[in-house]
Design an enzyme around this catalytic site. Structure first.
Site, PDB file in Angstrom:
ATOM      1  N   TYR A 109       0.723  -1.190   0.014  1.00 42.79           N
ATOM      2  CA  TYR A 109      -0.062  -0.064  -0.182  1.00 42.79           C
ATOM      3  C   TYR A 109       0.854   1.271   0.148  1.00 42.79           C
ATOM      4  O   TYR A 109       0.690   2.322  -0.881  1.00 42.79           O
ATOM      5  CB  TYR A 109      -0.881  -0.031   1.092  1.00 42.79           C
ATOM      6  N   LYS A 113       0.922   3.940  -3.259  1.00 37.61           N
ATOM      7  CA  LYS A 113       0.874   5.507  -3.009  1.00 37.61           C
ATOM      8  C   LYS A 113       1.962   6.344  -3.314  1.00 37.61           C
ATOM      9  O   LYS A 113       1.734   7.500  -3.564  1.00 37.61           O
ATOM     10  CB  LYS A 113       0.290   5.418  -1.450  1.00 37.61           C
TER      11      LYS A 113
END
Length: 204
Positions: A109, A113
């Site tokens: 994640y 990002k």
């Protein structure tokens, strides 16, 4: 305050719920012509956060498909349309504070990002000559239905809240208002930027 969005076309992804739905409604209220796209199989709710040593190829591929590849593809559709029409415009990506601060058990994640932040900067560089601005918002935990479920444990929540100077998680409206600002002419000289909506998390 008039943001000058009346009559403009707006494409909102992930508009089925949470930030996407609220953004679509706010744009509609501001007079924009909204095209809403909801996620189906590529739903973020089902992404698994795993410790680095346990990350699987499947989890990695799925996260990159949802968090990066889909954003590239949709951004290309929007940007190509603007360039073909010779129309200036603005694109806003939803990134995360996790793009700039490592979080335990969020290997993929955080990585995807971080890639969104750099995608934002590269797009701003390449699309600037076409008068297309590209920015990102980087929220902390947001109290969407998914956020409420994932952070309902007081002990887990306290550990994160203790790192946020304002001492609270973001509400959906905090993120939507930031997106509307970056889409509007009031941010007409802002491009390639990442805007924290994090209560000071990244400053602490």
């Amino acid at each position: 305050m008039d943001l000058g969005l009346a009559g403009r076309r707006a494409l909102v992804t992930g508009a089925g719920k949470g930030i996407g739905r609220s953004t679509a409604l706010a744009l509609h209220a501001a007079g924009a012509r909204v095209v809403a796209v909801s996620r189906t199989q590529a739903d973020l709710d089902s992404l698994v956060h795993e410790p680095f040593l346990e990350v699987t190829k499947e989890a990695c591929d799925r996260s990159f498909d949802v968090n990066l590849r889909a954003v590239i593809q949709v951004s290309q559709i929007v940007a190509r349309g603007l360039v073909a029409r010779g129309t200036p415009g603005a694109i806003v990506h939803v990134s995360s504070q996790a793009s700039q601060r490592a979080l335990t058990n969020h290997t993929v994640y955080c990585s995807t990002k971080g890639a969104i932040d750099m995608l934002t900067k590269v797009m701003a560089l390449e699309l600037g000559p076409h008068k297309i601005r590209v920015n990102a918002v980087n929220p902390t935990v947001v109290m969407t239905p998914m956020g409420q479920v994932n952070w309902s444990d007081p002990q887990k929540a306290k550990a994160m809240l203790d790192r946020i100077p304002l001492g609270q998680f973001a509400e959906v409206e905090h993120v939507v208002d930031s997106i509307l600002f970056l889409l509007s002419d009031r941010s007409g000289m802002t491009t390639g930027s990442t805007l924290p909506v994090d209560g000071g998390f990244l400053a602490a």
